[in-house]
Design a protein around this motif. Structure first.
Motif, PDB file in Angstrom:
ATOM      1  N   MET A 120       0.819  -1.204   0.000  1.00 28.51           N
ATOM      2  CA  MET A 120       0.000   0.000   0.000  1.00 28.51           C
ATOM      3  C   MET A 120       0.861   1.266   0.000  1.00 28.51           C
ATOM      4  N   ASP A 121       1.954   1.260   0.792  1.00 33.35           N
ATOM      5  CA  ASP A 121       2.826   2.430   0.837  1.00 33.35           C
ATOM      6  C   ASP A 121       3.453   2.714  -0.515  1.00 33.35           C
ATOM      7  N   ALA A 122       3.913   1.638  -1.196  1.00 31.55           N
ATOM      8  CA  ALA A 122       4.527   1.813  -2.513  1.00 31.55           C
ATOM      9  C   ALA A 122       3.515   2.360  -3.507  1.00 31.55           C
ATOM     10  N   LEU A 123       2.274   1.895  -3.417  1.00 30.48           N
ATOM     11  CA  LEU A 123       1.232   2.381  -4.317  1.00 30.48           C
ATOM     12  C   LEU A 123       0.949   3.856  -4.071  1.00 30.48           C
ATOM     13  N   LEU A 124       0.826   4.246  -2.814  1.00 30.85           N
ATOM     14  CA  LEU A 124       0.564   5.650  -2.495  1.00 30.85           C
ATOM     15  C   LEU A 124       1.707   6.544  -2.973  1.00 30.85           C
ATOM     16  N   THR A 125       2.935   6.079  -2.773  1.00 35.73           N
ATOM     17  CA  THR A 125       4.094   6.854  -3.229  1.00 35.73           C
ATOM     18  C   THR A 125       4.078   7.012  -4.743  1.00 35.73           C
ATOM     19  N   ALA A 126       3.740   5.933  -5.440  1.00 40.50           N
ATOM     20  CA  ALA A 126       3.722   5.984  -6.903  1.00 40.50           C
ATOM     21  C   ALA A 126       2.640   6.924  -7.415  1.00 40.50           C
ATOM     22  N   LEU A 127       1.478   6.889  -6.797  1.00 41.06           N
ATOM     23  CA  LEU A 127       0.359   7.693  -7.265  1.00 41.06           C
ATOM     24  C   LEU A 127       0.460   9.158  -6.848  1.00 41.06           C
ATOM     25  N   ALA A 128       1.337   9.458  -5.888  1.00 37.18           N
ATOM     26  CA  ALA A 128       1.442  10.831  -5.389  1.00 37.18           C
ATOM     27  C   ALA A 128       2.030  11.786  -6.416  1.00 37.18           C
ATOM     28  N   ASP A 129       2.773  11.270  -7.368  1.00 40.70           N
ATOM     29  CA  ASP A 129       3.374  12.120  -8.401  1.00 40.70           C
ATOM     30  C   ASP A 129       2.324  12.485  -9.443  1.00 40.70           C
ATOM     31  N   PRO A 130       2.106  13.779  -9.717  1.00 42.95           N
ATOM     32  CA  PRO A 130       1.082  14.189 -10.695  1.00 42.95           C
ATOM     33  C   PRO A 130       1.291  13.589 -12.077  1.00 42.95           C
ATOM     34  N   ALA A 131       2.550  13.448 -12.495  1.00 39.48           N
ATOM     35  CA  ALA A 131       2.823  12.893 -13.819  1.00 39.48           C
ATOM     36  C   ALA A 131       2.396  11.423 -13.877  1.00 39.48           C
ATOM     37  N   ARG A 132       2.638  10.689 -12.805  1.00 45.53           N
ATOM     38  CA  ARG A 132       2.237   9.285 -12.783  1.00 45.53           C
ATOM     39  C   ARG A 132       0.720   9.167 -12.701  1.00 45.53           C
ATOM     40  N   TRP A 133       0.095  10.051 -11.963  1.00 45.81           N
ATOM     41  CA  TRP A 133      -1.364  10.025 -11.886  1.00 45.81           C
ATOM     42  C   TRP A 133      -1.987  10.282 -13.252  1.00 45.81           C
ATOM     43  N   ARG A 134      -1.362  11.143 -14.036  1.00 42.88           N
ATOM     44  CA  ARG A 134      -1.844  11.404 -15.398  1.00 42.88           C
ATOM     45  C   ARG A 134      -1.734  10.146 -16.250  1.00 42.88           C
ATOM     46  N   LEU A 147       6.435   4.899 -15.748  1.00 44.64           N
ATOM     47  CA  LEU A 147       5.704   3.652 -15.957  1.00 44.64           C
ATOM     48  C   LEU A 147       6.374   2.488 -15.222  1.00 44.64           C
ATOM     49  N   GLN A 148       7.701   2.486 -15.208  1.00 41.57           N
ATOM     50  CA  GLN A 148       8.418   1.440 -14.485  1.00 41.57           C
ATOM     51  C   GLN A 148       8.142   1.530 -12.983  1.00 41.57           C
ATOM     52  N   ALA A 149       8.063   2.758 -12.451  1.00 40.76           N
ATOM     53  CA  ALA A 149       7.747   2.941 -11.036  1.00 40.76           C
ATOM     54  C   ALA A 149       6.328   2.449 -10.737  1.00 40.76           C
ATOM     55  N   LEU A 150       5.393   2.736 -11.630  1.00 42.23           N
ATOM     56  CA  LEU A 150       4.019   2.271 -11.451  1.00 42.23           C
ATOM     57  C   LEU A 150       3.938   0.752 -11.540  1.00 42.23           C
ATOM     58  N   GLU A 151       4.758   0.169 -12.403  1.00 40.44           N
ATOM     59  CA  GLU A 151       4.756  -1.289 -12.529  1.00 40.44           C
ATOM     60  C   GLU A 151       5.330  -1.942 -11.276  1.00 40.44           C
ATOM     61  N   ARG A 152       6.381  -1.342 -10.703  1.00 41.46           N
ATOM     62  CA  ARG A 152       6.940  -1.887  -9.465  1.00 41.46           C
ATOM     63  C   ARG A 152       5.923  -1.806  -8.318  1.00 41.46           C
ATOM     64  N   ALA A 153       5.078  -0.789  -8.362  1.00 41.67           N
ATOM     65  CA  ALA A 153       4.049  -0.638  -7.332  1.00 41.67           C
ATOM     66  C   ALA A 153       2.870  -1.560  -7.567  1.00 41.67           C
ATOM     67  N   GLY A 154       2.841  -2.242  -8.707  1.00 45.01           N
ATOM     68  CA  GLY A 154       1.795  -3.210  -8.993  1.00 45.01           C
ATOM     69  C   GLY A 154       0.537  -2.642  -9.592  1.00 45.01           C
ATOM     70  N   VAL A 155       0.564  -1.362  -9.971  1.00 44.72           N
ATOM     71  CA  VAL A 155      -0.656  -0.743 -10.475  1.00 44.72           C
ATOM     72  C   VAL A 155      -0.768  -0.830 -12.001  1.00 44.72           C
ATOM     73  N   VAL A 156       0.335  -1.106 -12.693  1.00 43.69           N
ATOM     74  CA  VAL A 156       0.270  -1.331 -14.131  1.00 43.69           C
ATOM     75  C   VAL A 156       1.058  -2.591 -14.472  1.00 43.69           C
ATOM     76  N   THR A 157       0.757  -3.135 -15.617  1.00 46.34           N
ATOM     77  CA  THR A 157       1.501  -4.279 -16.148  1.00 46.34           C
ATOM     78  C   THR A 157       1.865  -3.959 -17.590  1.00 46.34           C
ATOM     79  N   SER A 158       2.848  -4.663 -18.147  1.00 49.18           N
ATOM     80  CA  SER A 158       3.276  -4.365 -19.518  1.00 49.18           C
ATOM     81  C   SER A 158       3.649  -5.644 -20.241  1.00 49.18           C
ATOM     82  N   GLN A 159       3.613  -5.558 -21.552  1.00 52.27           N
ATOM     83  CA  GLN A 159       4.093  -6.650 -22.400  1.00 52.27           C
ATOM     84  C   GLN A 159       4.575  -6.073 -23.727  1.00 52.27           C
TER      85      GLN A 159
END
Length: 288
Positions: free
Chosen positions: A1-15, A45-57
């Motif tokens: 949860m902490d990693a997710l909150l940290t990832a989402l706190a950045d406006p660019a990542r939220w966009r 995007l890599q930070a969001l993926e590490r937080a588990g909120v996005v996936t990629s292929q």
């Protein structure tokens, strides 16, 4: 949860999360839509993926990112639980809001010294136990300390000399301020005027301002009357010597003293089977 909150706190990542909520997209398209450089977009995007909120292929030459809704739902549920806790009826938040409304009104009224000198308050409680037992809870420091603060506060110093001319000192702190390192929540001093055991107790009490001056003087008169089920307690507050800076204190009288009397009622119910119980062993004359 902490990693997710940290990832989402950045406006660019939220966009980027907002864009991916619409549909999976490639890094290049996301950079264009976000009006950002592609290397920066990739790092976000890599930070969001590490937080588990996005996936990629990888698809051909492109890497496609997609949103993972599960972690967002878990976060939303956690935030909803926090909001529900804060909204609980009768809780500390409700008291905080009630005090805020009263505080606003009193500050508007406090234009000059003496502004509240005509104010009075009355409190009535039907209490368990005979007048003799209620009297002990009104005058013995070990028992008085158990109820003589509003909710979420604790007595940290108490002197109550139950005789005409007797001295009163009443200091209180946040109930969770275990080591006394936080600021004192309030301190008052006064003198006892009249003592008729089991019948009437009258005293004057003045809260202290941060500079040590007196905010106002409360003339408090407590009358006890025996009933078939216990004791009726009738309390009158009368304000004199009110200063402009007393608004914050006067705004809390009705709420705070009402809560204190509710604690007294609950204490007497708990003690009704053991009138010899003198409560906590704490020396309330010197504890801080």
């Amino acid at each position: 949860m902490d990693a997710l909150l940290t990832a989402l706190a950045d406006p660019a990542r939220w966009r980027l999360v907002s864009l991916l909520a619409e549909r999976p997209r490639s890094v290049g398209v996301l950079a264009q839509l976000a009006e950002a450089r592609q290397p920066q977009t990739t790092k976000h995007l890599q930070a969001l993926e590490r937080a588990g909120v996005v996936t990629s292929q990888r698809t051909g030459q492109r890497r496609i990112y997609a949103l993972q809704p599960g972690p967002l739902r878990e976060l939303a549920a956690a935030l909803s639980r926090l909001a529900d806790t804060a909204d609980q009826a009768g809780g500390s938040r409700e008291t905080y809001d009630r005090y805020g409304l009263s505080l606003h009104a009193e500050r508007l009224a406090a234009k000059e010294p003496g502004w509240a000198d005509s104010r009075s308050f009355r409190f009535l409680r039907s209490l368990t136990g005979p007048p003799e037992l209620v009297w002990r809870h009104l005058t013995e420091t070990s028992l008085l300390a158990r109820w003589w603060t509003p909710d979420d506060l604790r007595v940290s110093e108490l002197v109550f000399e139950a005789r005409p001319g007797g001295r009163i000192v009443h200091e209180y702190r946040d109930a969770e301020d275990a080591d006394g390192s936080d600021l004192v929540a309030g301190r008052a001093q006064g003198v006892v005027d009249d003592v008729r055991p089991g019948e009437r107790l009258a005293y004057r009490l003045s809260p202290l301002l941060p500079d040590g001056g007196l905010a106002f003087t409360a003339h408090v008169d407590l009358g006890l009357r025996p009933t078939d089920t216990g004791t009726d307690l009738d309390v009158h507050w009368r304000i004199t010597d009110s200063t402009v800076d007393s608004a914050d204190f006067i705004a809390g009288i009705e709420i705070g003293f009402g809560q204190s009397l509710d604690k007294l009622a609950a204490t007497l119910v708990a003690d009704s089977d053991s009138t010899d119980d003198t409560g906590h062993d704490t020396d309330t004359r010197s504890t801080k």
